[in-house]
Design a protein around this motif. Structure first.
Motif, PDB file in Angstrom:
ATOM      1  N   GLY A   1      21.423  43.275  -8.009  1.00 17.89           N
ATOM      2  CA  GLY A   1      22.513  43.634  -7.119  1.00 17.89           C
ATOM      3  C   GLY A   1      23.898  43.618  -7.708  1.00 17.89           C
ATOM      4  O   GLY A   1      24.836  44.121  -7.094  1.00 17.89           O
ATOM      5  N   ASP A   2      24.066  43.041  -8.903  1.00 14.74           N
ATOM      6  CA  ASP A   2      25.395  43.014  -9.519  1.00 14.74           C
ATOM      7  C   ASP A   2      25.369  43.280 -11.023  1.00 14.74           C
ATOM      8  O   ASP A   2      26.343  43.005 -11.720  1.00 14.74           O
ATOM      9  CB  ASP A   2      26.124  41.693  -9.221  1.00 14.74           C
ATOM     10  N   THR A   3      24.268  43.825 -11.524  1.00 21.52           N
ATOM     11  CA  THR A   3      24.118  44.102 -12.950  1.00 21.52           C
ATOM     12  C   THR A   3      23.669  45.538 -13.160  1.00 21.52           C
ATOM     13  O   THR A   3      22.740  46.004 -12.496  1.00 21.52           O
ATOM     14  CB  THR A   3      23.102  43.136 -13.602  1.00 21.52           C
TER      15      THR A   3
ATOM     16  N   GLU B   1      20.915  49.012  -2.964  1.00 22.00           N
ATOM     17  CA  GLU B   1      22.235  49.519  -2.582  1.00 22.00           C
ATOM     18  C   GLU B   1      23.080  49.818  -3.825  1.00 22.00           C
ATOM     19  O   GLU B   1      23.785  50.821  -3.876  1.00 22.00           O
ATOM     20  CB  GLU B   1      22.963  48.523  -1.672  1.00 22.00           C
ATOM     21  N   LEU B   2      22.990  48.957  -4.841  1.00 23.09           N
ATOM     22  CA  LEU B   2      23.698  49.226  -6.094  1.00 23.09           C
ATOM     23  C   LEU B   2      23.122  50.478  -6.754  1.00 23.09           C
ATOM     24  O   LEU B   2      23.872  51.338  -7.229  1.00 23.09           O
ATOM     25  CB  LEU B   2      23.628  48.031  -7.046  1.00 23.09           C
ATOM     26  N   ALA B   3      21.804  50.597  -6.771  1.00 21.25           N
ATOM     27  CA  ALA B   3      21.164  51.778  -7.354  1.00 21.25           C
ATOM     28  C   ALA B   3      21.637  53.052  -6.647  1.00 21.25           C
ATOM     29  O   ALA B   3      21.958  54.060  -7.297  1.00 21.25           O
ATOM     30  CB  ALA B   3      19.642  51.658  -7.277  1.00 21.25           C
TER      31      ALA B   3
ATOM     32  N   SER C   1      32.831  48.345  -2.972  1.00 20.28           N
ATOM     33  CA  SER C   1      31.988  48.967  -1.955  1.00 20.28           C
ATOM     34  C   SER C   1      30.830  48.053  -1.552  1.00 20.28           C
ATOM     35  O   SER C   1      30.520  47.916  -0.361  1.00 20.28           O
ATOM     36  CB  SER C   1      31.464  50.305  -2.473  1.00 20.28           C
ATOM     37  N   LEU C   2      30.192  47.413  -2.535  1.00 12.30           N
ATOM     38  CA  LEU C   2      29.078  46.502  -2.223  1.00 12.30           C
ATOM     39  C   LEU C   2      29.543  45.346  -1.353  1.00 12.30           C
ATOM     40  O   LEU C   2      28.873  44.969  -0.388  1.00 12.30           O
ATOM     41  CB  LEU C   2      28.437  45.982  -3.509  1.00 12.30           C
TER      42      LEU C   2
END
Length: 142
Positions: free
Chosen positions: A15-17, A56-58, A93-94
């Motif tokens: 989620g953050d990488t 969501e990051l993807a 945005s996340l």
């Protein structure tokens, strides 16, 4: 450290990488739930919020180039960077949508986005969850 500019297609690791080419980087100023982390919805049912944050990051970086500017290296030697996709700050945005929190230990850049997401009960804020750094720490003690 001089800033490093990266651009290209990105792949979400969690989620953050992100992986951009041969470079793995962590998004500046945010902390997302770990892949195995679960949260509770408003009814108290567990759900895979770590997997959802990664997806969501993807989605945020799919279909085009990302542009990243590094700030430093973390203790794992990953670049810590701010990245944009489609003209939007991906980390901001996340956090604004409740899929990550402001990582106040390192930055206050996204605190207002987190406060708004919490107020609007966006993403993880729709139920209960353990802060990602607390979840990691509790797993290390086991």
């Amino acid at each position: 450290m001089d800033p490093i500019l990266l651009q290209g297609e990105a792949r979400a690791i969690d989620g953050d990488t992100l992986q951009v080419g041969d470079t793995r980087l962590r998004l500046h100023g945010i902390d997302a739930p770990e892949l195995r982390q679960t949260c509770e919805d408003s009814a108290g049912e567990a759900w895979a919020c770590g997997r959802r944050a990664a997806s969501e990051l993807a989605a945020a970086v799919s279909g085009g180039e990302v542009h990243c500017i590094s700030r430093e290296r973390d203790r794992y030697q990953r670049l810590v960077a701010t990245c944009w996709a489609g003209g939007r700050d991906v980390g901001q945005s996340l956090v604004a949508h409740g899929w990550a929190v402001a990582y106040r230990r390192f930055s206050v850049d996204y605190v207002s986005e987190e406060n708004l997401a919490r107020y609007l009960t966006q993403g993880m804020w729709s139920g209960r969850f353990e802060m990602p750094w607390e979840w990691r720490q509790s797993r290390r003690r086991q």
